[in-house]
Design an enzyme around this catalytic site. Structure first.
Site, PDB file in Angstrom:
ATOM      1  CE  LYS A   9      -9.751 -24.583  65.773  1.00  0.00           C
ATOM      2  NZ  LYS A   9      -9.416 -24.299  67.108  1.00  0.00           N
ATOM      3  CE1 TYR A  49      -7.426 -19.471  66.703  1.00  0.00           C
ATOM      4  CE2 TYR A  49      -6.118 -20.608  65.324  1.00  0.00           C
ATOM      5  CZ  TYR A  49      -7.257 -20.521  66.096  1.00  0.00           C
ATOM      6  OH  TYR A  49      -8.382 -21.577  65.829  1.00  0.00           O
ATOM      7  CG  ASN A 112     -10.860 -26.391  69.940  1.00  0.00           C
ATOM      8  OD1 ASN A 112     -10.297 -26.347  68.697  1.00  0.00           O
ATOM      9  ND2 ASN A 112     -11.204 -25.357  70.690  1.00  0.00           N
ATOM     10  CG  HIS A 115     -12.066 -20.208  64.522  1.00  0.00           C
ATOM     11  ND1 HIS A 115     -11.424 -19.687  65.571  1.00  0.00           N
ATOM     12  CD2 HIS A 115     -12.770 -19.428  63.365  1.00  0.00           C
ATOM     13  CE1 HIS A 115     -11.854 -18.428  65.068  1.00  0.00           C
ATOM     14  NE2 HIS A 115     -12.607 -18.372  64.047  1.00  0.00           N
ATOM     15  CD  GLU A 126     -12.219 -15.052  63.243  1.00  0.00           C
ATOM     16  OE1 GLU A 126     -13.406 -15.669  62.898  1.00  0.00           O
ATOM     17  OE2 GLU A 126     -11.609 -14.924  64.171  1.00  0.00           O
TER      18      GLU A 126
HETATM   19  P1  IDP Z   1     -11.955 -20.073  70.604  1.00  0.00           P
HETATM   20  O1  IDP Z   1     -11.324 -21.125  69.601  1.00  0.00           O
HETATM   21  O2  IDP Z   1     -12.887 -20.777  71.541  1.00  0.00           O
HETATM   22  O3  IDP Z   1     -12.305 -18.939  70.236  1.00  0.00           O
HETATM   23  P2  IDP Z   1      -9.432 -18.973  71.893  1.00  0.00           P
HETATM   24  O4  IDP Z   1      -9.041 -18.449  73.278  1.00  0.00           O
HETATM   25  O5  IDP Z   1      -9.576 -17.748  70.386  1.00  0.00           O
HETATM   26  O6  IDP Z   1     -10.889 -19.766  71.593  1.00  0.00           O
HETATM   27  O7  IDP Z   1      -8.367 -19.991  71.297  1.00  0.00           O
HETATM   28  C1  IDP Z   1      -8.297 -20.412  69.887  1.00  0.00           C
HETATM   29  C2  IDP Z   1      -7.624 -21.896  69.981  1.00  0.00           C
HETATM   30  O8  IDP Z   1      -6.456 -22.042  70.730  1.00  0.00           O
HETATM   31  C3  IDP Z   1      -8.724 -22.814  70.626  1.00  0.00           C
HETATM   32  O9  IDP Z   1      -9.853 -23.203  69.758  1.00  0.00           O
HETATM   33  C4  IDP Z   1      -7.819 -24.069  70.864  1.00  0.00           C
HETATM   34  O10 IDP Z   1      -7.728 -24.651  69.693  1.00  0.00           O
HETATM   35  C5  IDP Z   1      -6.432 -23.288  71.258  1.00  0.00           C
HETATM   36  N1  IDP Z   1      -6.406 -23.008  72.677  1.00  0.00           N
HETATM   37  C6  IDP Z   1      -6.760 -21.847  73.447  1.00  0.00           C
HETATM   38  N2  IDP Z   1      -6.637 -22.364  74.758  1.00  0.00           N
HETATM   39  C7  IDP Z   1      -5.978 -23.181  74.837  1.00  0.00           C
HETATM   40  C8  IDP Z   1      -5.183 -23.722  76.006  1.00  0.00           C
HETATM   41  O11 IDP Z   1      -5.329 -23.322  77.261  1.00  0.00           O
HETATM   42  N3  IDP Z   1      -4.187 -24.747  75.920  1.00  0.00           N
HETATM   43  C9  IDP Z   1      -4.425 -25.278  74.689  1.00  0.00           C
HETATM   44  N4  IDP Z   1      -4.968 -25.010  73.352  1.00  0.00           N
HETATM   45  C10 IDP Z   1      -5.761 -23.713  73.902  1.00  0.00           C
END
Ligand code: IDP
Length: 134
Positions: A9, A49, A112, A115, A126
């Protein structure tokens, strides 16, 4: 044999972590089939997303994902989808264990670093989204 889609990212690229992240996949002996640097447009970020569109953090997530260049990787191997998810660590920053990419490099749940596809179904969609030119 499976394939999975990884995105380093914008914060990972900006912080010059690309090499160290790729190293983790190579250390695990995973095969990098394809790789390129590019951008995620707003429209594609919203599609990628879409499952989170009702979440309060959705606008911040889209702004973050479109804030700079990213690196796309296509990895291939037995059980590669689950293996890569293990290397990434948990989504919630507080649950991302030390030794995982997120656990070692991220201090925020939104920003984070990486992805990766979380299932065969999402990997297929994807890979088509980001490697359809192959
Ligand atoms: P993943 O990336 O681990 O598959 P997802 O639930 O698909 O998790 O979430 C996509 C992205 O959205 C996460 O990687 C993160 O960047 C963001 N995200 C997910 N949950 C939260 C949250 O509770 N607060 C803020 N950002 C979040």
């Amino acid at each position: 044999m499976e394939q999975t889609l990884v995105i380093i990212k914008p914060d990972g690229v900006k912080r010059k972590l690309t090499g160290r992240i790729i190293q983790r996949f190579e250390d695990k002996n995973l095969l990098i089939k394809e790789m390129y640097q590019g951008i995620v447009t707003e429209a594609v970020a919203k599609e990628h997303y879409a499952h989170l569109q009702d979440k309060p953090f959705f606008p911040d997530l889209i702004a973050y994902m479109t804030s700079g260049p990213v690196v796309f990787l296509l990895l291939e191997g037995t059980d590669v989808i689950a293996l890569v998810r293990q290397l990434l660590g948990a989504t919630n920053v507080l649950n991302a264990a030390a030794g995982t990419i997120r656990g070692d490099f991220a201090s925020s749940t939104t920003e984070n670093i990486v992805h990766a596809s979380d299932s065969k179904e999402s990997a297929e969609v994807e890979i088509q989204r980001f490697f359809s030119h192959l």
